[in-house]
Scaffold this motif. Structure first.
Motif, PDB file in Angstrom:
ATOM      1  N   ILE A 157       0.852  -1.181   0.000  1.00 61.33           N
ATOM      2  CA  ILE A 157       0.000   0.000   0.000  1.00 61.33           C
ATOM      3  C   ILE A 157       0.887   1.230   0.000  1.00 61.33           C
ATOM      4  CG2 ILE A 157      -1.925  -1.157   1.159  1.00 61.33           C
ATOM      5  CD1 ILE A 157      -1.062   0.233   3.736  1.00 61.33           C
ATOM      6  N   SER A 187       1.803   4.319   1.494  1.00 58.28           N
ATOM      7  CA  SER A 187       1.544   4.931   2.797  1.00 58.28           C
ATOM      8  C   SER A 187       1.297   6.432   2.707  1.00 58.28           C
ATOM      9  CB  SER A 187       2.701   4.643   3.754  1.00 58.28           C
ATOM     10  OG  SER A 187       3.926   5.113   3.230  1.00 58.28           O
ATOM     11  N   THR A 194      -2.482   6.743   1.215  1.00 60.43           N
ATOM     12  CA  THR A 194      -3.574   5.946   1.766  1.00 60.43           C
ATOM     13  C   THR A 194      -4.139   6.618   3.016  1.00 60.43           C
ATOM     14  OG1 THR A 194      -2.560   3.901   0.944  1.00 60.43           O
ATOM     15  CG2 THR A 194      -4.262   3.684   2.640  1.00 60.43           C
ATOM     16  N   LEU A 241      -6.439   7.002   6.421  1.00 65.31           N
ATOM     17  CA  LEU A 241      -6.699   6.081   7.529  1.00 65.31           C
ATOM     18  C   LEU A 241      -7.998   5.316   7.306  1.00 65.31           C
ATOM     19  CD1 LEU A 241      -6.064   4.910  10.308  1.00 65.31           C
ATOM     20  CD2 LEU A 241      -7.179   6.926  11.328  1.00 65.31           C
ATOM     21  N   SER A 244      -9.394   4.466   4.543  1.00 66.00           N
ATOM     22  CA  SER A 244      -9.172   3.442   3.521  1.00 66.00           C
ATOM     23  C   SER A 244      -8.403   2.263   4.095  1.00 66.00           C
ATOM     24  CB  SER A 244      -8.407   4.042   2.337  1.00 66.00           C
ATOM     25  OG  SER A 244      -9.131   5.091   1.751  1.00 66.00           O
ATOM     26  N   TYR A 245      -7.414   2.556   4.914  1.00 65.08           N
ATOM     27  CA  TYR A 245      -6.628   1.483   5.531  1.00 65.08           C
ATOM     28  C   TYR A 245      -7.510   0.617   6.434  1.00 65.08           C
ATOM     29  CZ  TYR A 245      -3.141  -0.926   8.326  1.00 65.08           C
ATOM     30  OH  TYR A 245      -2.404  -1.896   8.958  1.00 65.08           O
ATOM     31  N   LEU A 257      -9.371  -1.756   4.388  1.00 61.47           N
ATOM     32  CA  LEU A 257      -8.514  -2.809   3.837  1.00 61.47           C
ATOM     33  C   LEU A 257      -8.294  -3.939   4.835  1.00 61.47           C
ATOM     34  CD1 LEU A 257      -5.780  -0.800   1.902  1.00 61.47           C
ATOM     35  CD2 LEU A 257      -7.412  -2.404   0.913  1.00 61.47           C
ATOM     36  N   VAL A 258      -8.093  -3.586   6.110  1.00 57.80           N
ATOM     37  CA  VAL A 258      -7.799  -4.634   7.095  1.00 57.80           C
ATOM     38  C   VAL A 258      -9.029  -5.482   7.412  1.00 57.80           C
ATOM     39  CG1 VAL A 258      -5.873  -3.348   8.120  1.00 57.80           C
ATOM     40  CG2 VAL A 258      -8.170  -3.084   9.070  1.00 57.80           C
ATOM     41  N   GLU A 315      -3.864  -7.974   8.370  1.00 60.11           N
ATOM     42  CA  GLU A 315      -3.069  -6.753   8.539  1.00 60.11           C
ATOM     43  C   GLU A 315      -1.576  -7.025   8.393  1.00 60.11           C
ATOM     44  OE1 GLU A 315      -2.987  -2.814  11.419  1.00 60.11           O
ATOM     45  OE2 GLU A 315      -3.982  -4.639  12.102  1.00 60.11           O
ATOM     46  N   LEU A 355      -0.251  -6.565   4.854  1.00 61.02           N
ATOM     47  CA  LEU A 355      -0.199  -5.246   4.226  1.00 61.02           C
ATOM     48  C   LEU A 355       1.165  -4.611   4.483  1.00 61.02           C
ATOM     49  CD1 LEU A 355      -3.742  -3.902   5.195  1.00 61.02           C
ATOM     50  CD2 LEU A 355      -3.020  -4.847   2.990  1.00 61.02           C
ATOM     51  N   ALA A 401       3.590  -1.354   3.996  1.00 62.46           N
ATOM     52  CA  ALA A 401       3.655   0.078   3.681  1.00 62.46           C
ATOM     53  C   ALA A 401       4.866   0.351   2.795  1.00 62.46           C
ATOM     54  CB  ALA A 401       3.730   0.905   4.961  1.00 62.46           C
TER      55      ALA A 401
END
Length: 358
Positions: free
Chosen positions: A96, A98, A101, A103, A105-106, A109-110, A115, A118, A120
């Motif tokens: 991703i 960093s 992206t 917060l 959106s993150y 994603l998780v 996690e 993923l 960064a």
């Protein structure tokens, strides 16, 4: 686009990363060729996937090459659709961006990806974009040509009594009439004491005789930008105005002369900065020497004293823009665009660099 995809795949392999995605517009456009405002690119070793929505169905078909194209038929996010399409074969490590992206959106994603899977990353695509292909240079040259043409035309309009914001509006108009799609940024016109603000916004202030006027202008052509600054004199410049202009002009010449592939970026910055300091104005040059241009108005390479170990590479395109800014007096900045070669650097912008008197 396949060459760019392959270069990114090489970067991913070097970092032991299986997959990468981006929704950041300049990176989406760089990798896929898509110029619309809503798209996602997903790349693995064996897959290149582009996702957008129904507004861009025909545009994606015309612009996106070397990708599997998926057009949303339901009102879901691009990332959710990506997960639906790859859930049966998820990458163990998904990169991703960093910097780009959010917060929110993150956190979404998780919900879909473990996690710990993923990873960064910073500037994976931006580092690829730092060196320009011949095709990119051609687009930059056209954006710069439009800028040069617009500058020569605006000189006929500037006169005492014209407001800064009127000049800025006329520049934006000329750029579009000359073939640009948009200004690359808010045009800067700063006269007299307003020239002490490096990024001063144009105001209702009327330009008057005796002013120095700093004009920072750029435009967009097929996604690629130009950027140039000139400081001009309204009437005959006085001794101090001429002195400071010549110092900035010489600082710019010195930095250009040492710019070539393999040279440390910090040394290019120092060539201009140290000269300005030696002339007694070191405290009045308060920004980096320049920045890369391309699909973004500010991108790699960043030319400053903070880049201790970074070196220039052939094909990099950046601005060379020393300046001196004195509160209550005004300022001088001269900015041109250079392309780095193995032998040195070449000017891409061609507007006069001598002090223009109106």
């Amino acid at each position: 686009m396949q060459k760019r995809i392959n270069r990114l795949r090489t970067s991913l392999t070097e970092r032991d990363i299986d997959g990468f995605f981006t929704v950041h517009y300049p990176n989406v456009r760089y990798l896929s060729g898509f110029s619309g405002s809503h798209g996602l690119v997903y790349i693995t070793k064996n897959r290149a996937l582009f996702i957008s929505d129904g507004r861009y169905k025909e545009q994606a078909k015309n612009e996106v090459k070397d990708f599997e194209i998926d057009i949303l038929e339901e009102p879901i996010s691009l990332a959710k659709r990506m997960w639906e399409l790859i859930s049966d074969n998820q990458p163990k490590k998904l990169a991703i961006e960093s910097v780009h992206t959010r917060l929110a959106s993150y956190l979404r994603l998780v919900e879909w990806f473990p996690e710990e899977g993923l990873t960064a990353t910073v500037n994976l695509v931006e580092n690829l974009r730092a060196t320009k292909s011949p095709e990119e240079v051609q687009k930059l040259q056209e954006a710069i040509r439009i800028n040069d043409q617009s500058f020569s035309q605006i000189l006929k309009y500037i006169a005492p009594g014209i407001r800064e914001n009127q000049v800025a509006a006329r520049i934006d108009y000329l750029q579009k009439m000359n073939g640009a799609s948009n200004p690359a940024f808010e045009t800067i016109v700063a006269s007299g004491e307003n020239g002490a603000f490096p990024h001063g916004r144009p105001t209702q202030k009327k330009i008057k005789k005796g002013d120095l006027v700093t004009i920072d202008m750029g435009c967009v052509y097929e996604g690629y930008v130009s950027d140039m600054t000139r400081t001009i004199a309204i009437g005959k410049p006085d001794k101090k105005q001429r002195e400071i202009y010549k110092i900035v002009q010489e600082a710019q010449r010195r930095s250009k002369n040492i710019a070539r592939s393999g040279v440390k970026i910090v040394d290019v910055d120092a060539a201009a900065r140290d000269y300005i300091k030696s002339e007694g104005y070191g405290d009045y040059f308060n920004h980096g020497l320049g920045h890369g241009i391309g699909l973004d108005i500010h991108e790699a390479p960043h030319i400053s004293k903070r880049k201790k170990e970074k070196r220039l590479e052939s094909g990099m395109v950046f601005t060379n823009e020393p300046g001196i800014y004195i509160a209550g007096w005004g300022g001088v900045r001269i900015e041109d665009v250079l392309i780095v070669t193995d032998e040195g650097s070449e000017l891409l912008s061609h507007s006069p660099r001598e002090l223009i008197e109106i």
